[in-house]
Scaffold this motif. Structure first.
Motif, PDB file in Angstrom:
ATOM      1  N   ALA A 126       0.827  -1.213   0.000  1.00 25.95           N
ATOM      2  CA  ALA A 126       0.000   0.000   0.000  1.00 25.95           C
ATOM      3  C   ALA A 126       0.860   1.261   0.000  1.00 25.95           C
ATOM      4  O   ALA A 126       0.486   2.279  -0.603  1.00 25.95           O
ATOM      5  CB  ALA A 126      -0.925  -0.006   1.223  1.00 25.95           C
ATOM      6  N   VAL A 127       2.018   1.209   0.662  1.00 24.97           N
ATOM      7  CA  VAL A 127       2.896   2.377   0.731  1.00 24.97           C
ATOM      8  C   VAL A 127       3.504   2.670  -0.642  1.00 24.97           C
ATOM      9  O   VAL A 127       3.558   3.825  -1.088  1.00 24.97           O
ATOM     10  CB  VAL A 127       4.005   2.162   1.780  1.00 24.97           C
ATOM     11  CG1 VAL A 127       4.935   3.356   1.846  1.00 24.97           C
ATOM     12  CG2 VAL A 127       3.383   1.905   3.154  1.00 24.97           C
ATOM     13  N   PHE A 128       3.968   1.615  -1.321  1.00 27.67           N
ATOM     14  CA  PHE A 128       4.539   1.801  -2.656  1.00 27.67           C
ATOM     15  C   PHE A 128       3.488   2.348  -3.616  1.00 27.67           C
ATOM     16  O   PHE A 128       3.766   3.242  -4.417  1.00 27.67           O
ATOM     17  CB  PHE A 128       5.094   0.471  -3.188  1.00 27.67           C
ATOM     18  CG  PHE A 128       6.424   0.089  -2.606  1.00 27.67           C
ATOM     19  CD1 PHE A 128       7.597   0.309  -3.308  1.00 27.67           C
ATOM     20  CD2 PHE A 128       6.517  -0.489  -1.348  1.00 27.67           C
ATOM     21  CE1 PHE A 128       8.826  -0.035  -2.787  1.00 27.67           C
ATOM     22  CE2 PHE A 128       7.741  -0.841  -0.812  1.00 27.67           C
ATOM     23  CZ  PHE A 128       8.914  -0.614  -1.534  1.00 27.67           C
ATOM     24  N   ALA A 129       2.269   1.784  -3.542  1.00 24.76           N
ATOM     25  CA  ALA A 129       1.185   2.243  -4.417  1.00 24.76           C
ATOM     26  C   ALA A 129       0.858   3.714  -4.143  1.00 24.76           C
ATOM     27  O   ALA A 129       0.699   4.514  -5.078  1.00 24.76           O
ATOM     28  CB  ALA A 129      -0.049   1.375  -4.211  1.00 24.76           C
ATOM     29  N   ALA A 130       0.765   4.083  -2.859  1.00 27.12           N
ATOM     30  CA  ALA A 130       0.449   5.473  -2.504  1.00 27.12           C
ATOM     31  C   ALA A 130       1.533   6.429  -2.990  1.00 27.12           C
ATOM     32  O   ALA A 130       1.237   7.518  -3.499  1.00 27.12           O
ATOM     33  CB  ALA A 130       0.282   5.587  -0.989  1.00 27.12           C
ATOM     34  N   ALA A 131       2.783   6.019  -2.859  1.00 28.17           N
ATOM     35  CA  ALA A 131       3.900   6.892  -3.246  1.00 28.17           C
ATOM     36  C   ALA A 131       3.828   7.303  -4.708  1.00 28.17           C
ATOM     37  O   ALA A 131       4.198   8.430  -5.067  1.00 28.17           O
ATOM     38  CB  ALA A 131       5.226   6.186  -2.971  1.00 28.17           C
ATOM     39  N   PHE A 132       3.342   6.388  -5.557  1.00 28.02           N
ATOM     40  CA  PHE A 132       3.337   6.664  -6.991  1.00 28.02           C
ATOM     41  C   PHE A 132       1.962   7.086  -7.521  1.00 28.02           C
ATOM     42  O   PHE A 132       1.798   7.277  -8.717  1.00 28.02           O
ATOM     43  CB  PHE A 132       3.851   5.435  -7.756  1.00 28.02           C
ATOM     44  CG  PHE A 132       5.342   5.256  -7.611  1.00 28.02           C
ATOM     45  CD1 PHE A 132       6.216   5.831  -8.523  1.00 28.02           C
ATOM     46  CD2 PHE A 132       5.868   4.547  -6.548  1.00 28.02           C
ATOM     47  CE1 PHE A 132       7.586   5.695  -8.386  1.00 28.02           C
ATOM     48  CE2 PHE A 132       7.246   4.394  -6.402  1.00 28.02           C
ATOM     49  CZ  PHE A 132       8.107   4.980  -7.326  1.00 28.02           C
ATOM     50  N   THR A 133       0.975   7.234  -6.637  1.00 30.19           N
ATOM     51  CA  THR A 133      -0.340   7.713  -7.088  1.00 30.19           C
ATOM     52  C   THR A 133      -0.733   9.035  -6.451  1.00 30.19           C
ATOM     53  O   THR A 133      -1.437   9.826  -7.080  1.00 30.19           O
ATOM     54  CB  THR A 133      -1.454   6.671  -6.793  1.00 30.19           C
ATOM     55  OG1 THR A 133      -1.384   6.284  -5.419  1.00 30.19           O
ATOM     56  CG2 THR A 133      -1.334   5.457  -7.679  1.00 30.19           C
ATOM     57  N   ILE A 134      -0.300   9.321  -5.241  1.00 32.38           N
ATOM     58  CA  ILE A 134      -0.738  10.572  -4.590  1.00 32.38           C
ATOM     59  C   ILE A 134       0.280  11.695  -4.719  1.00 32.38           C
ATOM     60  O   ILE A 134      -0.015  12.833  -4.393  1.00 32.38           O
ATOM     61  CB  ILE A 134      -1.090  10.360  -3.094  1.00 32.38           C
ATOM     62  CG1 ILE A 134       0.167  10.017  -2.274  1.00 32.38           C
ATOM     63  CG2 ILE A 134      -2.156   9.304  -2.936  1.00 32.38           C
ATOM     64  CD1 ILE A 134      -0.071  10.041  -0.781  1.00 32.38           C
ATOM     65  N   PHE A 135       1.504  11.370  -5.202  1.00 29.83           N
ATOM     66  CA  PHE A 135       2.519  12.410  -5.394  1.00 29.83           C
ATOM     67  C   PHE A 135       2.799  12.580  -6.883  1.00 29.83           C
ATOM     68  O   PHE A 135       2.876  11.595  -7.613  1.00 29.83           O
ATOM     69  CB  PHE A 135       3.816  12.052  -4.665  1.00 29.83           C
ATOM     70  CG  PHE A 135       3.688  12.028  -3.171  1.00 29.83           C
ATOM     71  CD1 PHE A 135       3.618  13.210  -2.452  1.00 29.83           C
ATOM     72  CD2 PHE A 135       3.630  10.824  -2.476  1.00 29.83           C
ATOM     73  CE1 PHE A 135       3.485  13.188  -1.062  1.00 29.83           C
ATOM     74  CE2 PHE A 135       3.498  10.789  -1.102  1.00 29.83           C
ATOM     75  CZ  PHE A 135       3.425  11.983  -0.383  1.00 29.83           C
TER      76      PHE A 135
END
Length: 519
Positions: A126-135
């Motif tokens: 989830a952290v990797f996914a968030a890093a590349f979708t919310i930034f």
């Protein structure tokens, strides 16, 4: 996605930054717990009255459960939303940690470690996914080093933290330390995460057969790789039986993945060439990361006789080097061709392994210092471009599944690497022992001279000199054979990473300003 929608999607707010930091801390806990018990297994074994065979399951149960959850987290993230999945995973992980600490038997411990591993595995992708979708892409050279640092630092410092806690307090604190932190992560995740909405309709046609096949495939694979080297592989009935389960589970998993509309695991991200190549790199990085994290403490325990705290103090250097290099790696990623960074990182890692091929039984902190520093620097220089390469050109709707697969590749690399390393250590040790014994025969004048000298010294102290001298010589042979088998493994890792450096040169450079979704 329209330009306006994309602008809204990638707007960085203080709330989202805070939510991301909470998630990063949760991931750190989950990855740290893979290795935190590794240096303290003897203390847990004594505390629970477990046998040597049983205690290894404290580690194995966590790894098997985690490796099943990591690829499953993509579908669960889309179904439940990042907020609910992460908060539920963190809460369950915290409860399981407390139950591990209060376990009264080895069976209880194994059960709660499995629960802990399964729920911990839900936080990592989830952290990797968030890093590349919310930034936005412009922030990736800040965000990518952060998640790269956590993914590599946590398993590296795990034995250090675990050794310190069990030595100064007790083994219970290996798990109790997660409780206050886990409560904070759970509350923070629930209150702050607002990246996406749940899609509960996905549950209506959930592929339960696919889930069972995935669990059989990855769970059996992890067990076979973990236990195979120590049990003569297929000579052990359980290992052989689970190998069959792994093959059948794998066939059904891939069949369901390619024939169903909403499979448990979506492999379509592999059609993106950058993601496919990045996943291969992630697999090999897993071999290097987990392999070296395993080999250093093993050498220090077997050859130098170090306890868990002394091992932790010695191997802490790599983690410190990573921590110092993370901001530099982020800066370099915005200025250099990513291929140059990969080349430098892989050559640095290969060099750090090659430096260890001169190892003797007398090597201590000072001799291991330079290779550890170089390894830590090289890991960070590799991880940032690999993360950006693998996940940076995927469309947002593919990110959750892709992130799970990407992290799975690193864990599987570690599992395969450890299985190969353990097999090599056993086989080469036997071979070197045989060769040394052949050389040390009764016609070897130097061997006879040393035996006489040791025998005389022991006799002067009132000990049976001849028997004592033979025992001493046998121990020396065993020690030397072990060191030589370590050198063989370090040589193999050197060749592997030197080969990766060549592969990095052969890659196509990523296009400037490549948009998400590019192939």
């Amino acid at each position: 996605m329209t330009a306006a929608a994309e602008a809204v999607e990638l707007k960085v707010t203080p709330r989202r930054v805070a939510a991301f930091l909470v998630m990063v801390f949760g991931m750190f806990m989950a990855i740290l717990d893979i290795q935190i018990v590794s240096a303290s297994l003897p203390e847990i074994q004594a505390g629970l009255g477990a046998s040597a065979d049983e205690i290894s399951w404290v580690q194995t149960a966590y790894l098997i459960a985690e490796v099943i959850m990591i690829p499953l987290s993509g579908l669960l993230g889309r179904m439940m939303s990042t907020r609910y999945l992460f908060a539920a995973s963190a809460a369950g992980f915290t409860v399981a940690s407390f139950l591990c600490a209060t376990s009264g038997s080895i069976n209880e411990m194994i059960l709660w470690r499995a629960v802990q591993g399964f729920l911990g595995g839900g936080m990592i992708p989830a952290v990797f996914a968030a890093a590349f979708t919310i930034f936005p892409a412009s922030k990736r050279n800040v965000v990518s080093p952060m998640i790269g640092l956590i993914a590599t630092l946590a398993p590296t410092v795990g034995p250090t933290v675990g050794g310190y806690l069990s030595h100064t307090l007790s083994w219970h604190w290996l798990f109790l330390v997660n409780v206050p932190a886990g409560i904070a992560v759970t509350i923070g995740a629930f209150v702050l995460i607002d990246f996406d909405k749940p899609n509960w309709s996905l549950f209506d046609n959930f592929d339960w057969i696919g889930l069972g096949a995935l669990a059989c495939f990855l769970g059996a694979m992890e067990y076979v790789l973990e236990e195979g080297p120590g049990n003569d592989w297929f000579d052990d009935e359980l290992v052989a039986g689970l190998f069959v389960v792994m093959i059948v589970g794998g066939i059904i998993t891939f069949w369901r993945a390619f024939t169903r509309k909403n499979p448990v695991v979506d492999f379509s991200a592999f059609s993106n060439v950058n993601f496919a190549v990045g996943s291969v790199f992630s697999f090999v990085m897993g071999i290097g990361l987990y392999g070296m994290t395993y080999l250093y403490p093993l050498y220090l325990a077997q050859i130098r006789g170090y306890d868990s705290l002394m091992i932790g103090e010695t191997v802490f250097v790599s983690g410190l080097a990573m921590f110092m290099t993370a901001p530099i790696a982020g800066t370099l990623a915005s200025k250099l061709d990513l291929r140059v960074m990969l080349l430098a990182g892989f050559i640095g890692f290969a060099t750090s392994s090659w430096m260890l091929t001169g190892m003797t039984a007398d090597w201590d902190f000072n001799e291991l210092l330079a290779p550890q520093i170089l390894r830590g620097i090289s890991l960070m220089i590799c991880m940032v471009p690999i993360n950006n390469l693998a996940l940076g050109t995927l469309p947002p709707d593919k990110m959750k599944n892709a992130s799970g697969l990407y992290n799975l590749m690193r864990n599987l690399g570690g599992a395969v690497g450890l299985a190969v390393i353990n097999t090599l250590l056993t086989d080469r040790n036997a071979l070197h022992s045989a060769h040394l014994r052949e050389a040390l025969n009764w016609s070897n004048a130097e061997a006879l001279r040393q035996l006489d000298l040791i025998s005389s010294l022991l006799s002067l102290n009132g000990v049976d000199g001849e028997t004592g001298a033979l025992k001493y010589m046998a121990a020396r042979i065993s020690q030397q054979a072990t060191v030589m088998s370590f050198i063989d493994v370090f040589t193999l890792i050197t060749l592997l990473f030197a080969g990766l450096a060549v592969l990095a040169l052969a890659m196509q450079p990523p296009r400037k300003g490549a948009k998400a979704g590019g192939h």
